[in-house]
Scaffold this motif. Structure first.
Motif, short mmCIF file in Angstrom:
data_model
loop_
_atom_site.label_atom_id
_atom_site.label_comp_id
_atom_site.label_asym_id
_atom_site.label_seq_id
_atom_site.Cartn_x
_atom_site.Cartn_y
_atom_site.Cartn_z
N CYS A 1 7.18 2.17 5.18
CA CYS A 1 6.59 3.13 4.24
C CYS A 1 6.16 4.42 4.93
O CYS A 1 6.27 5.49 4.35
N CYS B 1 -1.38 -1.88 5.02
CA CYS B 1 -1.40 -3.33 4.77
C CYS B 1 -0.47 -4.13 5.69
O CYS B 1 -0.66 -5.32 5.88
N GLY B 2 0.53 -3.49 6.25
CA GLY B 2 1.46 -4.17 7.15
C GLY B 2 2.57 -4.94 6.47
O GLY B 2 3.41 -5.54 7.14
N CYS C 1 0.82 -1.22 0.00
CA CYS C 1 0.00 0.00 0.00
C CYS C 1 0.86 1.26 0.00
O CYS C 1 0.47 2.26 -0.57
N SER C 2 1.98 1.23 0.70
CA SER C 2 2.93 2.35 0.85
C SER C 2 2.41 3.48 1.73
O SER C 2 3.04 4.54 1.81
N CYS D 1 5.25 -3.94 5.12
CA CYS D 1 6.61 -3.41 5.30
C CYS D 1 7.00 -3.33 6.77
O CYS D 1 7.88 -2.55 7.11
S1 FES Z 1 3.40 -1.05 2.51
FE1 FES Z 1 1.49 -1.26 3.51
S2 FES Z 1 1.93 -0.75 5.53
FE2 FES Z 1 3.76 -0.25 4.47
#
Ligand code: FES
Ligand code: FAD
Length: 282
Positions: free
Chosen positions: A262, A251-252, A246-247, A254
């Motif tokens: 992110c 979404c978790g 998701c950046s 990273c």
């Molecule tokens: S890419 Fe989704 S929380 Fe960082």
């Protein structure tokens, strides 16, 4: 701006840097430039930030912005091919379109380095997110004391931005040291890992800010060595990498210790990450 909105961009130029790395010069399509104000065609970012690059039908990956923050109308990304998306990006040609979301992430603390010595350390493709720092500090050179760049690659043929490094070396107010793990051909420069360069560059440990980007193990050993020399952990900054989706912190994917790279990074002080950096499965 909606962080999930992917905007179409056009490849303007592809520069082959090494056998596995290219730099893409990208801009918004002409139709947008013509119908928007000149400012609308620019892409403002701060050194250290990244974009999500999307290749139609293949996928989306985070890539640091490697161009000049003072010239946001030209967007540059340097990509090393390791898998599906980065290979697709490396095969792009002038006129091809990609999608871009961003910029994301926090920047290098460039302003914090004002009045201090600034030491930049990069390994391999890690020079890409460091280059915008140099572009930012050159026009305001008198605000910093000594500036050093320590750069290491596996072999001489893996050195990125070679002609630019030559120009940087010729500057009297920038100390550039390059090393390679394996010397080959007529290489007469330094050999050994990048940490061996730390003792060859002049800086005042008490008043030095360090920015490091490279493989995690390289960053960990660099931090340890710098600490031994007396640099404070709160003045050492690293750029972390994790897989992203998701950046924007939803979404978790990273997750890195208690952080999301992110949203909370990618730049962290060594003080923040010293218990996590270089450890597997974190
Ligand atoms: S890419 Fe989704 S929380 Fe960082
Ligand atoms: C904040 C941030 C900034 C980044 N900036 C850059 C940049 O400027 N230039 C650049 O080339 N890359 C950069 N990356 C790394 C880039 O996102 C990955 O290389 C990319 O996601 C790989 O996707 P892929 O589909 O090409 O390969 P995948 O199919 O996802 O992976 C293929 C193989 O490569 C391995 N791999 C995946 N990522 C990496 C990696 N980072 N290093 C080494 N091996 C890896 C995988 O484990 C797998 O074995 C950055 C990553 C982050 C998080």
């Amino acid at each position: 701006m909606d962080p999930f909105l992917t905007i179409p961009f056009v490849i303007q130029r592809v520069k082959k840097e090494t056998s596995d790395t290219v730099t893409l010069e990208i801009s918004r399509p002409d139709d947008r430039v013509k119908t928007h104000s000149p400012a609308g065609s620019a892409f403002s970012f701060l050194p250290g930030q990244f974009n999500m690059l999307y290749v139609l039908g293949i996928g989306e990956i985070p890539v640091s912005i490697s161009g000049d923050p003072n010239h946001p109308e030209k967007l540059f990304h340097t990509v090393r091919k390791v898998g599906a998306v980065s290979i697709a990006l490396s095969l792009m040609e002038k006129g091809d379109r990609i999608g871009i979301r961003g910029p994301f992430g926090n920047p290098w603390p460039v302003n914090k380095a004002q009045g201090m010595d600034l030491l930049l350390m990069a390994g391999g493709i890690g020079l890409a997110p460091i280059r915008p720092v140099l572009y930012q500090v050159f026009p305001e050179r008198d605000r910093y004391n000594r500036i050093g760049l320590l750069y290491g690659t596996r072999a001489p043929e893996d050195i990125l931005y070679e002609s630019e490094i030559k120009q940087w070396r010729s500057k009297f107010d920038l100390e550039v040291l390059v090393t390679v793990d394996r010397a080959a051909g007529d290489w007469k420069g330094n050999t050994g890992v990048v940490t061996t360069l730390i003792s060859k560059v002049s800086f005042d440990p008490d008043r030095t800010l360090v920015m490091i980007c490279g493989p995690e193990v390289m960053m960990r050993f660099s931090c340890l060595e710098l600490q031994k020399k007396g640099v404070k952990p709160e003045n050492i900054f690293v750029s972390m990498e994790r897989n992203m989706k998701c950046s924007v912190g939803f979404c978790g994917h990273c997750q890195f210790g208690p952080w999301f790279v992110c949203k909370d990074g990618p730049i962290f002080s060594y003080d923040q990450v010293k218990d996590w950096i270089g450890k597997r499965e974190i």
